[in-house]
Structure formats: C-alpha cells, structure tokens
Design an enzyme around this catalytic site. Structure first.
Site, PDB file in Angstrom:
ATOM      1  N   ASN A  10       2.904  47.559  -9.859  1.00 44.71           N
ATOM      2  CA  ASN A  10       3.167  47.713  -8.428  1.00 44.71           C
ATOM      3  C   ASN A  10       1.999  48.928  -8.021  1.00 44.71           C
ATOM      4  O   ASN A  10       3.541  49.987  -8.008  1.00 44.71           O
ATOM      5  CB  ASN A  10       4.696  48.130  -8.143  1.00 44.71           C
ATOM      6  N   LYS A  12       1.614  50.494  -5.047  1.00 46.41           N
ATOM      7  CA  LYS A  12       2.477  51.334  -3.806  1.00 46.41           C
ATOM      8  C   LYS A  12       0.540  51.320  -2.544  1.00 46.41           C
ATOM      9  O   LYS A  12       0.208  50.683  -3.045  1.00 46.41           O
ATOM     10  CB  LYS A  12       2.989  52.113  -4.362  1.00 46.41           C
ATOM     11  N   HIS A  95      11.400  45.641  -1.844  1.00 41.37           N
ATOM     12  CA  HIS A  95      12.010  47.056  -3.377  1.00 41.37           C
ATOM     13  C   HIS A  95      12.884  48.221  -3.064  1.00 41.37           C
ATOM     14  O   HIS A  95      12.783  48.027  -1.550  1.00 41.37           O
ATOM     15  CB  HIS A  95      10.508  47.516  -3.161  1.00 41.37           C
ATOM     16  N   GLU A  97      12.225  50.805  -2.225  1.00 42.50           N
ATOM     17  CA  GLU A  97      11.212  51.640  -1.687  1.00 42.50           C
ATOM     18  C   GLU A  97      11.360  51.279   0.169  1.00 42.50           C
ATOM     19  O   GLU A  97      11.209  51.872   1.147  1.00 42.50           O
ATOM     20  CB  GLU A  97       9.937  52.508  -1.601  1.00 42.50           C
ATOM     21  N   GLU A 167      15.936  46.557 -11.069  1.00 41.22           N
ATOM     22  CA  GLU A 167      15.605  48.093 -11.001  1.00 41.22           C
ATOM     23  C   GLU A 167      16.059  49.333 -10.348  1.00 41.22           C
ATOM     24  O   GLU A 167      15.959  49.046  -8.964  1.00 41.22           O
ATOM     25  CB  GLU A 167      14.030  47.991  -9.753  1.00 41.22           C
ATOM     26  N   GLY A 173      10.457  56.040 -11.125  1.00 37.85           N
ATOM     27  CA  GLY A 173       9.154  57.302 -10.363  1.00 37.85           C
ATOM     28  C   GLY A 173      10.182  58.483 -11.169  1.00 37.85           C
ATOM     29  O   GLY A 173       9.507  59.733 -10.243  1.00 37.85           O
ATOM     30  N   SER A 213      10.545  53.506 -14.198  1.00 38.12           N
ATOM     31  CA  SER A 213       9.761  54.395 -15.574  1.00 38.12           C
ATOM     32  C   SER A 213       9.398  52.910 -16.459  1.00 38.12           C
ATOM     33  O   SER A 213       9.818  54.090 -17.510  1.00 38.12           O
ATOM     34  CB  SER A 213      10.536  55.344 -15.577  1.00 38.12           C
TER      35      SER A 213
HETATM   36  P1  PGA Z   1       8.211  53.004 -12.143  1.00 40.97           P
HETATM   37  O1  PGA Z   1       8.394  52.099 -10.719  1.00 40.97           O
HETATM   38  O2  PGA Z   1       7.209  52.672 -12.785  1.00 40.97           O
HETATM   39  O3  PGA Z   1       6.876  54.778 -11.344  1.00 40.97           O
HETATM   40  O4  PGA Z   1       9.110  54.093 -12.072  1.00 40.97           O
HETATM   41  C1  PGA Z   1       8.597  50.758 -10.547  1.00 40.97           C
HETATM   42  C2  PGA Z   1       9.191  49.960  -9.465  1.00 40.97           C
HETATM   43  O5  PGA Z   1       8.723  50.984  -8.349  1.00 40.97           O
HETATM   44  O6  PGA Z   1       8.427  49.242  -9.436  1.00 40.97           O
END
Ligand code: PGA
Length: 255
Positions: A10, A12, A95, A97, A167, A173, A213
C-alpha cells in the site's frame, strides 16, 4: 486449506508516476519464480497507467479507496465503476487511515463494500483495534463489531472474492509489529466471527492478511502462522528491494 498467498503493498500518498513505473518494472523482473499473488495499491492518479503497465505480469494494481455511489456530484471522488473501467480489479476499503483521518465508519465501509462488489471489484477489507482498545481488553469486541458492521447484509456468495486484512492500528507505521502469535490469535478470532456471520466453509476459505510494520525481518515468522495468508505492507512496500524480499519470504534467509 488451499487459500492463496497474497503479498500486497500500500503506497498511500507516495511515489511519482516515474518512480511507480520503475518500481513495477524492477519487481516484474524478479517475480518469475514467485508463488504469491502480488498486489500494489497505488495513488489513484497512477492507476490507469499502471493497470496497463502490469498487463501480462504477475502484479495486480489496486485502488486505496473508492466512493460508495455509482456516480454523482461528489467533487474529488472516484467510483468503483471508474476503477473497473480502467482495468483495476482490487480495492482496499476501510483502511485505518480512512477511518481515523477521514472519519469512515463501518456503515460507510459497508456501503463501499456493496458498491465494490456490485461492479465485481475484489475488496481488501481492513479492520483492527487501536492501542487503547487492546490495552483495555476490548480487542475482540472491536474486531467483532467492525466485521458485523462492515459485512451487514452481505452473503458468502456476494463475498466470494473478498480478502480481509487485520491491521492493528498501533502497529501501522509505528515500527511496532504484532508478534506472530498475537497476529495469529487475532486472525483465528476474525475467522471464528466470520464463521458465525457467513458460515464455517466461507471462514476457512477467506484469505486473511496481516498488516502493521511488516518488514523483510519479520515477514517469515508471520507467514509461518497457519491463519496468516499474506501481508499488507505500507512503509516497506515503498522500496522495491525490501518489498521484493517480502514477496520472496519463503526463500529469504534470516535478514
Ligand atoms: P505499515 O503500514 O506497513 O507502514 O505499518 C501498513 C498499512 O497501512 O497497511
């Protein structure tokens, strides 16, 4: 069990078109021997170009979001039909976010899911608890209510193509990954809730990805768990070398 292995990135709101194209070309060259389904969720402005660029390769391009209406006066939004029209097969929905920053809730995610299925897009539905929810012992309650709310009114037949991504918000992140055992436990729980909503047969078939992560250093231990069918990778999907290592987790020597 016969569930596919899915490695999804992803991106983003990162990457110029040129960077995206170089990434895809580099990755394609090393995918010949890969058994996994590889998905890259790109920024929407790059989708049409990338969908063409990956034709005939093992990569599928996904959208990171879509609007729930077929069309209309929704400035700045993109419909599922538009994604389908430019050759996109997959869309990430719900997601964290989108939920946290853009205030999407389960009712909205449910509408988006129905809209995606109506145009035959494969949804990757994301759910996950926050740090406070886990710490206060509410993880299961939160995952159950996200699943019930997002899947309301849908049947196992509608959802044949769906992929679930667990997740935990505290791991996204942040560099903090759930241990493989924590992720496995959450996946087993999600599968049991899905079994109650949609039947055991469906629950055994649905691929469940872990996200939060994921890195070359931890992907193997996550993938060794029997209920983890793949990963959804944010940060480490931006670098083609690390994403390629994740895709090849099965031949990765300890890094
Ligand atoms: P990340 O993000 O691997 O940077 O933790 C995962 C995601 O947002 O799907």
């Amino acid at each position: 069990m016969g569930r596919p292995t899915i490695i999804a990135g992803n991106w983003k709101m990162y990457k110029t078109l040129e960077e995206a194209v170089i990434f895809v070309e580099t990755l394609t060259a090393s995918l010949v021997d890969s058994q996994a389904d590889v998905i890259l969720a790109a920024p929407s402005v790059h989708l049409a170009f990338l969908a063409k660029a990956v034709e005939g390769t093992k990569i599928q391009i996904a959208a990171q979001n879509m609007h729930e209406a077929e069309e209309g006066a929704f400035t700045g939004e993109i419909s599922g039909g538009m994604l389908k029209d430019i050759g996109i097969s997959t869309v990430i929905l719900g997601h964290s976010e989108r939920r946290q920053i853009f205030l999407e809730n389960d009712a909205l995610v449910n509408k988006k899911l129905k809209a995606a299925l109506a145009v035959d897009l494969k949804p990757i539905l994301c759910i996950g608890e926050s740090f406070e929810e886990r710490e206060s012992g509410r993880m299961e309650e939160v995952l159950r209510s996200q699943l019930e709310g997002s899947l309301e009114g849908l049947t196992s037949d509608n959802l044949r193509q769906m992929v679930l991504a667990y997740e935990p918000v505290w791991a996204i992140g942040t560099g903090k990954t759930a241990t493989a055992a924590m992720a496995q436990e959450a996946h087993v729980f999600c599968r049991s809730v899905i079994g109650k909503i949609l039947g055991q047969d469906f629950a055994q078939k649905i691929p469940i990805l872990y996200g939060g992560s994921v890195k070359p250093e931890n992907v193997k231990s996550l993938m060794d768990e029997s209920d983890i069918d793949g990963v959804l990778v944010g940060g480490a999907s931006l670098d083609v070398i690390s994403f390629n290592q994740i895709v090849h987790f099965d031949v990765l020597s300890e890094v």
